[in-house]
Design a protein around this motif. Structure first.
Motif, short mmCIF file in Angstrom:
data_model
loop_
_atom_site.label_atom_id
_atom_site.label_comp_id
_atom_site.label_asym_id
_atom_site.label_seq_id
_atom_site.Cartn_x
_atom_site.Cartn_y
_atom_site.Cartn_z
N LEU A 154 0.84 -1.19 0.00
CA LEU A 154 0.00 0.00 0.00
C LEU A 154 0.88 1.24 0.00
O LEU A 154 1.95 1.25 0.60
CB LEU A 154 -0.92 0.01 1.21
N ASP A 155 0.41 2.28 -0.65
CA ASP A 155 1.11 3.56 -0.66
C ASP A 155 0.84 4.23 0.68
O ASP A 155 -0.30 4.53 1.01
CB ASP A 155 0.57 4.41 -1.81
N PRO A 156 1.90 4.47 1.48
CA PRO A 156 1.69 5.08 2.79
C PRO A 156 1.04 6.47 2.70
O PRO A 156 0.34 6.88 3.61
CB PRO A 156 3.08 5.17 3.41
N GLY A 157 1.25 7.16 1.60
CA GLY A 157 0.67 8.49 1.43
C GLY A 157 -0.75 8.47 0.90
O GLY A 157 -1.45 9.48 0.95
N ASP A 158 -1.19 7.35 0.35
CA ASP A 158 -2.52 7.24 -0.23
C ASP A 158 -2.97 5.79 -0.13
O ASP A 158 -2.64 4.98 -0.99
CB ASP A 158 -2.50 7.72 -1.69
N ARG A 159 -3.70 5.47 0.89
CA ARG A 159 -4.11 4.08 1.15
C ARG A 159 -4.98 3.49 0.04
O ARG A 159 -5.19 2.29 -0.01
CB ARG A 159 -4.86 3.99 2.50
N ARG A 160 -5.45 4.33 -0.87
CA ARG A 160 -6.25 3.81 -1.97
C ARG A 160 -5.37 3.27 -3.09
O ARG A 160 -5.83 2.55 -3.96
CB ARG A 160 -7.17 4.89 -2.53
#
Length: 159
Positions: free
Chosen positions: A90-96
Protein backbone atom coordinates in the motif's frame (compact mmCIF):
# COMPACT_ATOMS: atom_id res chain seq x y z
CA UNK A 1 -9.35 5.20 -56.30
CA UNK A 2 -9.77 1.70 -57.68
CA UNK A 3 -10.19 -1.25 -55.35
CA UNK A 4 -6.82 -2.68 -56.43
CA UNK A 5 -5.06 0.62 -55.71
CA UNK A 6 -6.70 0.70 -52.28
CA UNK A 7 -5.34 -2.80 -51.53
CA UNK A 8 -1.84 -1.70 -52.56
CA UNK A 9 -1.83 1.14 -50.03
CA UNK A 10 1.59 1.28 -48.30
CA UNK A 11 -0.15 1.86 -44.94
CA UNK A 12 -1.56 -1.65 -45.21
CA UNK A 13 1.90 -3.00 -45.96
CA UNK A 14 3.56 -1.37 -42.95
CA UNK A 15 0.80 -2.32 -40.53
CA UNK A 16 0.81 -5.88 -41.85
CA UNK A 17 4.59 -6.10 -41.48
CA UNK A 18 4.40 -4.74 -37.93
CA UNK A 19 1.73 -7.26 -36.88
CA UNK A 20 3.46 -10.18 -38.63
CA UNK A 21 6.80 -9.24 -37.09
CA UNK A 22 5.28 -8.93 -33.64
CA UNK A 23 3.50 -12.29 -33.76
CA UNK A 24 6.56 -13.95 -35.28
CA UNK A 25 8.84 -12.53 -32.59
CA UNK A 26 6.50 -13.69 -29.82
CA UNK A 27 6.43 -17.19 -31.35
CA UNK A 28 10.27 -17.29 -31.40
CA UNK A 29 10.63 -15.97 -27.83
CA UNK A 30 7.86 -18.03 -26.24
CA UNK A 31 9.92 -21.22 -25.86
CA UNK A 32 12.46 -19.28 -23.78
CA UNK A 33 10.05 -18.05 -21.14
CA UNK A 34 8.11 -21.34 -21.17
CA UNK A 35 11.36 -23.25 -20.54
CA UNK A 36 11.60 -21.24 -17.33
CA UNK A 37 7.98 -21.92 -16.33
CA UNK A 38 6.76 -18.44 -17.14
CA UNK A 39 4.36 -16.75 -19.50
CA UNK A 40 5.39 -13.79 -21.61
CA UNK A 41 3.14 -11.62 -19.48
CA UNK A 42 4.85 -12.84 -16.29
CA UNK A 43 8.28 -12.03 -17.71
CA UNK A 44 7.14 -8.67 -19.05
CA UNK A 45 5.72 -7.65 -15.66
CA UNK A 46 8.83 -8.76 -13.76
CA UNK A 47 11.11 -6.92 -16.19
CA UNK A 48 9.06 -3.74 -15.94
CA UNK A 49 9.18 -3.89 -12.15
CA UNK A 50 12.93 -4.57 -12.17
CA UNK A 51 13.57 -1.53 -14.37
CA UNK A 52 11.39 0.85 -12.33
CA UNK A 53 12.48 3.06 -9.41
CA UNK A 54 12.64 1.00 -6.21
CA UNK A 55 11.63 -2.01 -8.36
CA UNK A 56 7.96 -1.18 -7.98
CA UNK A 57 5.09 0.32 -9.93
CA UNK A 58 1.61 1.49 -9.08
CA UNK A 59 -0.84 -1.19 -10.10
CA UNK A 60 -2.41 1.27 -12.56
CA UNK A 61 0.98 1.96 -14.19
CA UNK A 62 1.76 -1.75 -14.43
CA UNK A 63 -1.64 -2.26 -16.05
CA UNK A 64 -0.94 0.47 -18.61
CA UNK A 65 2.55 -0.80 -19.40
CA UNK A 66 1.35 -4.38 -19.87
CA UNK A 67 -1.88 -3.41 -21.68
CA UNK A 68 -3.99 -5.14 -19.04
CA UNK A 69 -7.26 -4.10 -17.46
CA UNK A 70 -7.42 -3.37 -13.75
CA UNK A 71 -8.81 -6.84 -13.06
CA UNK A 72 -6.24 -8.41 -15.41
CA UNK A 73 -3.29 -6.81 -13.63
CA UNK A 74 -4.79 -7.80 -10.27
CA UNK A 75 -4.92 -11.45 -11.38
CA UNK A 76 -1.36 -11.23 -12.74
CA UNK A 77 0.01 -9.71 -9.53
CA UNK A 78 -1.93 -12.22 -7.42
CA UNK A 79 -0.37 -15.09 -9.42
CA UNK A 80 3.14 -13.62 -9.19
CA UNK A 81 2.65 -12.92 -5.47
CA UNK A 82 1.54 -16.51 -4.86
CA UNK A 83 4.81 -17.60 -6.48
CA UNK A 84 6.72 -15.22 -4.18
CA UNK A 85 8.01 -13.11 -7.08
CA UNK A 86 6.20 -9.87 -6.24
CA UNK A 87 4.40 -8.39 -3.30
CA UNK A 88 1.61 -5.90 -3.08
CA UNK A 89 2.34 -2.80 -1.00
CA UNK A 90 0.00 0.00 0.00
CA UNK A 91 1.11 3.56 -0.66
CA UNK A 92 1.69 5.08 2.79
CA UNK A 93 0.67 8.49 1.43
CA UNK A 94 -2.52 7.24 -0.23
CA UNK A 95 -4.11 4.08 1.15
CA UNK A 96 -6.25 3.81 -1.97
CA UNK A 97 -3.16 3.20 -4.13
CA UNK A 98 -1.26 -0.03 -4.22
CA UNK A 99 2.08 -0.95 -5.69
CA UNK A 100 3.42 -4.18 -7.09
CA UNK A 101 6.99 -4.61 -5.89
CA UNK A 102 9.60 -7.10 -7.02
CA UNK A 103 10.81 -9.44 -4.27
CA UNK A 104 14.31 -10.86 -3.86
CA UNK A 105 12.95 -14.13 -5.23
CA UNK A 106 11.63 -12.22 -8.26
CA UNK A 107 15.07 -10.72 -8.84
CA UNK A 108 16.67 -14.17 -8.64
CA UNK A 109 14.09 -15.55 -11.08
CA UNK A 110 14.88 -12.80 -13.56
CA UNK A 111 18.61 -13.48 -13.14
CA UNK A 112 17.90 -17.10 -14.14
CA UNK A 113 15.72 -16.25 -17.15
CA UNK A 114 17.43 -13.18 -18.61
CA UNK A 115 20.58 -14.78 -20.07
CA UNK A 116 18.46 -17.11 -22.23
CA UNK A 117 15.93 -14.38 -23.00
CA UNK A 118 18.62 -11.88 -24.01
CA UNK A 119 20.24 -14.49 -26.26
CA UNK A 120 16.86 -15.10 -27.94
CA UNK A 121 16.33 -11.35 -28.37
CA UNK A 122 19.78 -11.07 -29.93
CA UNK A 123 19.02 -13.93 -32.31
CA UNK A 124 15.53 -12.88 -33.36
CA UNK A 125 15.50 -9.09 -32.98
CA UNK A 126 18.53 -6.94 -32.23
CA UNK A 127 21.06 -9.13 -34.01
CA UNK A 128 19.09 -8.96 -37.26
CA UNK A 129 19.43 -5.18 -37.53
CA UNK A 130 22.32 -2.82 -38.04
CA UNK A 131 22.91 -0.29 -35.24
CA UNK A 132 21.31 2.45 -37.39
CA UNK A 133 18.27 0.27 -38.15
CA UNK A 134 17.92 -0.59 -34.48
CA UNK A 135 18.14 3.07 -33.44
CA UNK A 136 15.52 4.02 -36.03
CA UNK A 137 13.24 1.22 -34.86
CA UNK A 138 13.49 2.35 -31.23
CA UNK A 139 12.74 5.96 -32.17
CA UNK A 140 9.81 4.96 -34.37
CA UNK A 141 8.32 2.58 -31.82
CA UNK A 142 8.48 5.25 -29.11
CA UNK A 143 6.62 7.70 -31.35
CA UNK A 144 3.91 5.11 -32.04
CA UNK A 145 3.71 4.02 -28.39
CA UNK A 146 3.48 7.59 -27.12
CA UNK A 147 0.65 8.40 -29.55
CA UNK A 148 -1.35 5.19 -29.16
CA UNK A 149 -0.70 4.29 -25.51
CA UNK A 150 0.32 7.46 -23.65
CA UNK A 151 -0.40 5.90 -20.24
CA UNK A 152 2.42 3.41 -20.89
CA UNK A 153 4.97 6.22 -21.13
CA UNK A 154 5.07 6.63 -17.32
CA UNK A 155 8.65 5.57 -16.58
CA UNK A 156 8.33 3.49 -19.77
CA UNK A 157 11.35 4.80 -21.65
CA UNK A 158 13.30 2.32 -19.56
CA UNK A 159 11.16 -0.53 -20.88
Amino acid sequence: MSVNAMFDDPRLTISGLLFESSSGLVARLEPTWKAHGMSGLDLNALMRLSRSPDQRLRMSDLAAQTALSTSGVTRLVDRLAAAGLVERKLDPGDRRSAYAALTDAGVRRLEEVLPDYLAALERWLTGLLTPDQLEGLVVGLRVIRDATNPAATVIADQG
